[in-house]
Scaffold this motif. Structure first.
Motif, PDB file in Angstrom:
ATOM      1  N   LYS A 115      66.485 -11.324 -41.706  1.00  0.00           N
ATOM      2  CA  LYS A 115      67.330 -10.678 -42.724  1.00  0.00           C
ATOM      3  C   LYS A 115      67.360  -9.163 -42.535  1.00  0.00           C
ATOM      4  O   LYS A 115      68.418  -8.532 -42.640  1.00  0.00           O
ATOM      5  N   GLU A 123      78.760  -7.186 -43.390  1.00  0.00           N
ATOM      6  CA  GLU A 123      79.101  -8.461 -44.027  1.00  0.00           C
ATOM      7  C   GLU A 123      80.558  -8.521 -44.447  1.00  0.00           C
ATOM      8  O   GLU A 123      81.135  -9.600 -44.536  1.00  0.00           O
ATOM      9  N   SER A 153      72.439 -17.015 -48.149  1.00  0.00           N
ATOM     10  CA  SER A 153      72.871 -15.781 -47.486  1.00  0.00           C
ATOM     11  C   SER A 153      73.907 -16.083 -46.408  1.00  0.00           C
ATOM     12  O   SER A 153      74.880 -15.345 -46.236  1.00  0.00           O
ATOM     13  N   ARG A 156      77.232 -16.745 -48.008  1.00  0.00           N
ATOM     14  CA  ARG A 156      77.872 -15.509 -48.466  1.00  0.00           C
ATOM     15  C   ARG A 156      78.609 -14.826 -47.324  1.00  0.00           C
ATOM     16  O   ARG A 156      79.749 -14.372 -47.491  1.00  0.00           O
TER      17      ARG A 156
END
Length: 487
Positions: A115, A123, A153, A156
């Motif tokens: 991460k 993103e 995540s 997303r």
């Protein structure tokens, strides 16, 4: 001179931009061998255009290897190293960073490291600098996150990829990976929608695997007929054994839902013969087999299958599996073993069906004549929302003490809390007919009402069938042969 120029053209390294385009076209058709050949030929000939373009070609080759997941690690990681060796500036490229952490994830890197490493991979599209967003990098970043169990995540990032930001060969993969993320999170509706998009967009060689995923989501959503339609579109003989096992497993699950337990058992046993991949897969097949055996009335075999499932059950499914096994033991009149399992199940505070487990334990205590304990457990189950089964037990305890009006009140509550035709509704109707039959002739109309309703859902072989027929006939006799409608 002309001949020499022609020879020079044939030997000159291909344009890396053209090589990338050709490789992507091949990938879109599902022709991976062609894509590898194009890119490997480009890097072996020096990647005309300078070291920067050679590095880009190595980067594209690494990205193709990454599509194979951890199986692509052996060749993908060296390709990635060759990319940054050819052009050190690529270390700051979003795709390089995404691939670096994707391969790290396949090697077992910790979630926190992955991460943290992906923070430098944008993103979203930034309005002031849209060129900073790289759709391919975003996809591989999501793949890295999914590999370290960060499905939320990953989802997303996949949702944030705008339309048209991915080449064709990745667009359908984005939908497939999004479906897998939603599947992991138990969000089956979105998973089914994503897998349906993947089926529509995937090249023919990839479509069967996506159909399997779609059928799996549809089974979870109880869209059984749709699942069987998808499975029928697949030529199972062309599937490798692990995927053929999934195909048979889903057919078994579907027929179990359609109340065809014997056919389900056949499919599930075939799946078990093919399934030698993972303990988790073995659990799914064994557990479904146990359910099918129980549905077919083969309770002793079901108990054995549940025991086998408990040896390989993932931790998150343990309480539910124990609960199902306990129910099969109750049906097999093995109350002590059922009690031991249920006593363990109710200690798990995270188990979402703890109220039902308490009501089942109360039922076991009732069957063993431990009325006070059964009453206390049923009251606790009632507080946790297991209304119908708890009320059945509370009514039965009252009935045992011959508190008939109290028993009738509990059974009426159970009736109100259940759906017409379900097991608790039928049990409440049966017990109400029994209770009102004990309460005297003035309750004949109620006996008639409940006995008639119960008989509509009671098989002739049931131990309840003859007593209900007798209650019905006696009530009609007391009512002069007529069926009176209650106000």
């Amino acid at each position: 001179m002309v001949a020499l120029r022609m020879l020079f053209r044939r030997q000159r390294a291909p344009d890396p931009g053209a090589a990338k385009a050709s490789a992507q076209e091949a990938l879109a058709r599902g022709q991976y061998d062609v894509a590898f050949a194009v890119l490997e030929r480009a890097v072996s000939r020096g990647g005309g255009g300078g070291r920067g373009e050679q590095g880009q070609t190595w980067l594209q080759l690494a990205a193709v290897y990454a599509l194979y997941g951890d199986e692509g690690l052996e060749n993908g990681q060296p390709a990635l190293r060759s990319a940054v060796t050819a052009d050190p500036k690529l270390a700051a490229h979003p795709l390089y960073r995404a691939l670096f952490w994707e391969f790290s994830a396949y090697r077992g890197a910790p979630l926190a490291d992955v991460k943290r490493g992906l923070r430098e991979v944008p993103e979203h599209v930034v309005e002031d600098a849209p060129e900073s967003f790289d759709g391919v990098a975003a996809y591989h970043a999501a793949a890295a996150l999914f590999a370290v169990d960060a499905a939320k995540s990953a989802r997303r990032r996949l949702r944030a990829v705008p339309e048209g930001a991915l080449p064709t060969y990745l667009e359908w993969r984005r939908w497939s990976l999004l479906g897998q993320c939603c599947e992991t999170l138990g969000e089956w509706e979105e998973a089914a929608e994503a897998f349906a998009m993947a089926v529509d967009q995937a090249p023919e060689p990839e479509r069967d695997a996506e159909r399997l995923s779609l059928a799996g989501a549809q089974v979870e959503l109880f869209r059984t007929e749709q699942a069987l339609e998808q499975l029928a579109c697949i030529d199972a003989d062309r599937l490798p054994p692990p995927e053929r096992a999934v195909h048979r497993y889903l057919q078994g699950r579907a027929h179990l839902d359609l109340d065809n337990p014997n056919l389900a058992i056949e499919y599930l046993r075939e799946a078990a013969m093919l399934d030698d991949s993972t303990a988790e897969a073995s659990y799914s097949v064994t557990f479904a087999t146990a359910q099918a055996l129980a549905a077919a009335g083969r309770t002793e075999e079901a108990v054995d299958a549940y025991r086998q499932a408990l040896t390989v059950v993932p931790a998150e499914h343990r309480a539910y599996t124990q609960h199902e096994a306990a129910y099969a033991l109750i049906e097999n009149d093995r109350l002590s073993e059922a009690e031991a399992l249920l006593s363990e199940v109710i200690t798990d505070p995270s188990y979402t069906q703890r109220g039902d487990a308490l009501s089942d334990l109360a039922d076991v205590r009732l069957r063993r004549g431990e009325l006070d304990s059964a009453h206390a457990l049923a009251e606790e189950a009632l507080e946790l929302g297991a209304t119908a089964p708890a009320c059945i037990t509370l009514g039965s305890v009252a009935f045992e003490y011959y508190r008939l009006e109290e028993a009738a009140s509990w059974y009426e509550q159970a009736l109100s809390a259940s759906q017409t035709g379900d097991p608790f509704w039928v049990a409440a109707q049966q017990m109400l007919a029994d209770v009102y039959a004990q309460m005297g002739e003035e309750y004949a109309a109620r006996v008639l009402l409940h006995a008639k309703a119960a008989l509509e859902h009671t098989e002739a072989g049931s131990e309840w069938y003859l007593p209900l027929r007798q209650y019905l006939d006696e009530a009609k006799g007391r009512l002069g042969g007529f069926e009176r409608v209650l106000n």
